[in-house]
Scaffold this motif. Sequence first.
Motif, PDB file in Angstrom:
ATOM      1  N   TYR A 149     -54.223  13.839-124.602  1.00  0.00           N
ATOM      2  CA  TYR A 149     -55.000  14.791-123.803  1.00  0.00           C
ATOM      3  C   TYR A 149     -54.232  15.203-122.548  1.00  0.00           C
ATOM      4  O   TYR A 149     -54.339  16.350-122.094  1.00  0.00           O
ATOM      5  CB  TYR A 149     -56.349  14.179-123.440  1.00  0.00           C
ATOM      6  N   MET A 150     -53.452  14.267-121.990  1.00  0.00           N
ATOM      7  CA  MET A 150     -52.613  14.629-120.848  1.00  0.00           C
ATOM      8  C   MET A 150     -51.590  15.682-121.256  1.00  0.00           C
ATOM      9  O   MET A 150     -51.365  16.662-120.531  1.00  0.00           O
ATOM     10  CB  MET A 150     -51.903  13.387-120.312  1.00  0.00           C
ATOM     11  N   LEU A 151     -50.961  15.493-122.419  1.00  0.00           N
ATOM     12  CA  LEU A 151     -49.977  16.461-122.893  1.00  0.00           C
ATOM     13  C   LEU A 151     -50.630  17.814-123.151  1.00  0.00           C
ATOM     14  O   LEU A 151     -50.061  18.863-122.809  1.00  0.00           O
ATOM     15  CB  LEU A 151     -49.314  15.938-124.168  1.00  0.00           C
ATOM     16  N   SER A 152     -51.829  17.813-123.733  1.00  0.00           N
ATOM     17  CA  SER A 152     -52.541  19.070-123.989  1.00  0.00           C
ATOM     18  C   SER A 152     -52.835  19.812-122.689  1.00  0.00           C
ATOM     19  O   SER A 152     -52.687  21.034-122.607  1.00  0.00           O
ATOM     20  CB  SER A 152     -53.843  18.805-124.744  1.00  0.00           C
ATOM     21  N   ASP A 153     -53.232  19.056-121.658  1.00  0.00           N
ATOM     22  CA  ASP A 153     -53.567  19.691-120.385  1.00  0.00           C
ATOM     23  C   ASP A 153     -52.322  20.185-119.658  1.00  0.00           C
ATOM     24  O   ASP A 153     -52.300  21.293-119.116  1.00  0.00           O
ATOM     25  CB  ASP A 153     -54.339  18.709-119.500  1.00  0.00           C
ATOM     26  N   ILE A 154     -51.275  19.363-119.646  1.00  0.00           N
ATOM     27  CA  ILE A 154     -50.070  19.742-118.904  1.00  0.00           C
ATOM     28  C   ILE A 154     -49.380  20.934-119.554  1.00  0.00           C
ATOM     29  O   ILE A 154     -48.866  21.822-118.874  1.00  0.00           O
ATOM     30  CB  ILE A 154     -49.116  18.535-118.806  1.00  0.00           C
ATOM     31  N   THR A 155     -49.366  20.969-120.883  1.00  0.00           N
ATOM     32  CA  THR A 155     -48.713  22.080-121.590  1.00  0.00           C
ATOM     33  C   THR A 155     -49.632  23.284-121.759  1.00  0.00           C
ATOM     34  O   THR A 155     -49.197  24.309-122.300  1.00  0.00           O
ATOM     35  CB  THR A 155     -48.239  21.619-122.979  1.00  0.00           C
ATOM     36  N   ASP A 156     -50.880  23.153-121.322  1.00  0.00           N
ATOM     37  CA  ASP A 156     -51.859  24.235-121.498  1.00  0.00           C
ATOM     38  C   ASP A 156     -52.043  24.574-122.973  1.00  0.00           C
ATOM     39  O   ASP A 156     -52.107  25.742-123.363  1.00  0.00           O
ATOM     40  CB  ASP A 156     -51.433  25.485-120.724  1.00  0.00           C
ATOM     41  N   LEU A 157     -52.128  23.540-123.809  1.00  0.00           N
ATOM     42  CA  LEU A 157     -52.316  23.741-125.245  1.00  0.00           C
ATOM     43  C   LEU A 157     -53.517  22.916-125.708  1.00  0.00           C
ATOM     44  O   LEU A 157     -53.360  21.830-126.280  1.00  0.00           O
ATOM     45  CB  LEU A 157     -51.061  23.331-126.025  1.00  0.00           C
ATOM     46  N   PRO A 158     -54.738  23.370-125.457  1.00  0.00           N
ATOM     47  CA  PRO A 158     -55.913  22.620-125.922  1.00  0.00           C
ATOM     48  C   PRO A 158     -55.971  22.581-127.446  1.00  0.00           C
ATOM     49  O   PRO A 158     -55.423  23.446-128.125  1.00  0.00           O
ATOM     50  CB  PRO A 158     -57.088  23.414-125.335  1.00  0.00           C
ATOM     51  N   ASN A 159     -56.621  21.532-127.960  1.00  0.00           N
ATOM     52  CA  ASN A 159     -56.720  21.335-129.415  1.00  0.00           C
ATOM     53  C   ASN A 159     -55.340  21.294-130.057  1.00  0.00           C
ATOM     54  O   ASN A 159     -55.094  21.887-131.108  1.00  0.00           O
ATOM     55  CB  ASN A 159     -57.562  22.438-130.060  1.00  0.00           C
ATOM     56  N   LEU A 160     -54.425  20.598-129.403  1.00  0.00           N
ATOM     57  CA  LEU A 160     -53.033  20.576-129.855  1.00  0.00           C
ATOM     58  C   LEU A 160     -52.906  20.038-131.274  1.00  0.00           C
ATOM     59  O   LEU A 160     -52.161  20.599-132.095  1.00  0.00           O
ATOM     60  CB  LEU A 160     -52.196  19.729-128.887  1.00  0.00           C
ATOM     61  N   TYR A 161     -53.630  18.966-131.569  1.00  0.00           N
ATOM     62  CA  TYR A 161     -53.497  18.363-132.897  1.00  0.00           C
ATOM     63  C   TYR A 161     -53.999  19.310-133.982  1.00  0.00           C
ATOM     64  O   TYR A 161     -53.329  19.525-134.998  1.00  0.00           O
ATOM     65  CB  TYR A 161     -54.268  17.041-132.943  1.00  0.00           C
ATOM     66  N   LYS A 162     -55.172  19.893-133.774  1.00  0.00           N
ATOM     67  CA  LYS A 162     -55.730  20.803-134.785  1.00  0.00           C
ATOM     68  C   LYS A 162     -54.860  22.050-134.937  1.00  0.00           C
ATOM     69  O   LYS A 162     -54.594  22.506-136.053  1.00  0.00           O
ATOM     70  CB  LYS A 162     -57.160  21.199-134.410  1.00  0.00           C
ATOM     71  N   LYS A 163     -54.416  22.600-133.807  1.00  0.00           N
ATOM     72  CA  LYS A 163     -53.580  23.792-133.884  1.00  0.00           C
ATOM     73  C   LYS A 163     -52.242  23.483-134.569  1.00  0.00           C
ATOM     74  O   LYS A 163     -51.701  24.325-135.296  1.00  0.00           O
ATOM     75  CB  LYS A 163     -53.332  24.339-132.480  1.00  0.00           C
TER      76      LYS A 163
END
Length: 718
Positions: free
Chosen positions: A313-327
């Motif tokens: 979740y930290m990586l998703s927030d820092i990279t501005d990529l929500p739902n990183l796993y699903k995407k």
Amino acid sequence: MSSTFSEGWYQVAQLKVALIPTTKIHKQVYRGTVWYVLQDACSGKFFRVPEVVYHFISRLKVTKTVEEVWQSFIDDFPESAPGQEEVIQVLSQLHHSNLLFFRSESDHAAILERRQKQTRQEHLTKLMAFMYLRIPVWNPETMLTVFSRVLTPLFSKVAFIIWLIVMGFGVDTVLSHWGEVRQQGQGFLSPDNLILLYLSLFVLKFIHELGHAIAIKRFGGQVHTLGLMFIVLTPLPYVDATQTWALRSRWQRAIVGSAGMYVELFIAALAAMVWGQTAAGVVNSLAYTVMIIGSVSSLLFNGNPLLKFDAYYMLSDITDLPNLYKKSTDQWLYYFNRWLLGTPKAQSPSDTAYERTWYTLYGAGSLMYRLVVVLIITLYAADLWIGLGIAMMMVSFTMWVLIPLWKLLRFLSSSQEIRKNRRRAWSVTALVFALVIGGVSLLPVPYFIKAPGVVQASNSSQLFTRSGGYLVNANTESGLLVQQGELLATFRNPDLTHQLQLIEQQLAEVSWRIRQALDSDQASRIALEKQQNALHEQRSELQIRLNELQVRAPFSGIWVPSRLKLKMGSFFNQADELGTLYDLSELRFLAVVTQEQASNLFDERFNNHGELRLAGQTEFTLNVTELRLNPFRQTVLPANSLGWPAGGPVMAQRDNNGNMTTQEPFFEIIVPLPNGLSHAPEMLEGMTGWLLVDLSWRPIYWQARQALLQILQRRYQI
């Protein structure tokens, strides 16, 4: 982008829908683009939509049809208005998330069907994740509100500076006592430490989860659920941190994600300092356990972004990529759909090269790592009970194979997206499956054994003083080349010198008495001559022992003394080692292979060829063609450096004599090492490395089956 018109538009055009009144709206910015997060205040579910879509759904009213709202929106925003397909998809997702209500007669059958579908989905999810059950226990919101003034300063700038200082002292303690850390780790998983290990783990994870809750409260959020999560039947605490989605700043969301590790590492650093200042005992053991769990386990799991824990979740927030796993999963499905199945209208979840790169790399890495984690957890569950392991394996097979396969068949059979290329889709899918199955089961691939080992001299000798005595002089330079017969150490033994003087005096006396008995007493003369012969033998033996007080090299080689410089003037017994002399003219590499690996070396698959790489010299690969298998099982490692306590790869422990003894017997492969080769690695006594033994090529299926059977036989006696 979706097309403007859709064949299924008639199904939603006349509906009169609107967002439910309890929906909360949170505005967020991702990489310069405005998004809106819709939150159902009742269920706590979140749904994220782009700005233009939000403006559209905010116009929905129960007094107007979807068709009327969409036409009005097109008139106002002709360039950015969503297409009909996108509107259908958004309304469907909002409906599924319970964020819409309808102005129409109640369709009780549809409502019941929808509820039953949701119930079945929840039950299926719980069944598939029966090893990861969650049970809500307590609402901590009241407690967090009461103590917020005391708890929230934990995430202030001053607290962070204190955290850095404590972490620095903790890391310094671990590094300065690294040898003791590794040595005490030998009994970390011992049965008598398991209760302390679990209690420490539970308390640390409880504090970890409270860290998330306090951070959410610090930024104005709420936490209403704290419960137990059963991971492989092991109860651990958790908190519902979904309120993090409502935070506008991505850095606030990242801080919430790191809060658990933040407090856990702080406690681990304090425990490290306590451990470094205490002697062996309960406090020392407890501090060591907390130190290891709070650092190693926290970083390996919560700090690993490939798993859907804190770092993800930290990586998703820092990279501005929500739902990183699903995407990321959708990105790979897009590759399959677009380039293999040939669907021209397949839509990629990525809009930019930045997103495409992240989704592609993360999707591949996460998939591989999750498969490894599932395998490890399955083996752990089987260790607890073989039936549990089988159940875990069946569930994993269902989740990773059967369900995706069923979804693929449904997609190929009924998806309107591939209606124009359905024949190609079926053909390509069948071809891919045939190639994969055929390649795995029939195509031979390299098959080898990787065995750790150590370089040893073919001829080495430990030197002792056979007479014992006080060390007077010695060659204390380690690694010196000495020649055969060269003096290595000199001893002094006053007792031997005194005994020799006594025997010399006794010999003089016996000689005088023999001369007296020559004429008078023949019988006495014979007895005295026997005594004289015995004294001569004793003198010869003493002279040999006195000569042995000078220890000389029995052959030419490298001399490695045993700390003689510190023992100068000390008395040495006959069993006290002086050092070791190595004949480096002939070296060999002793590789350790397990019983399972050795089974491949007793048949025709062993082709007597391999590659040798020494530690620290990986740029050199030495091809060896003479491999000799020692067919006798052994338990004592050829060098202590190969055992776990010394940092080696072989599970072993020290016995009473200081030798590294393995829990399971092993076999040795002896590899004579050539000398005088150019472009060869430097080979010295005691250097460790790895031997790769080439075997006959085998298909992946055969190799996997062989490994599985060996695991079942070794671990579960099946």
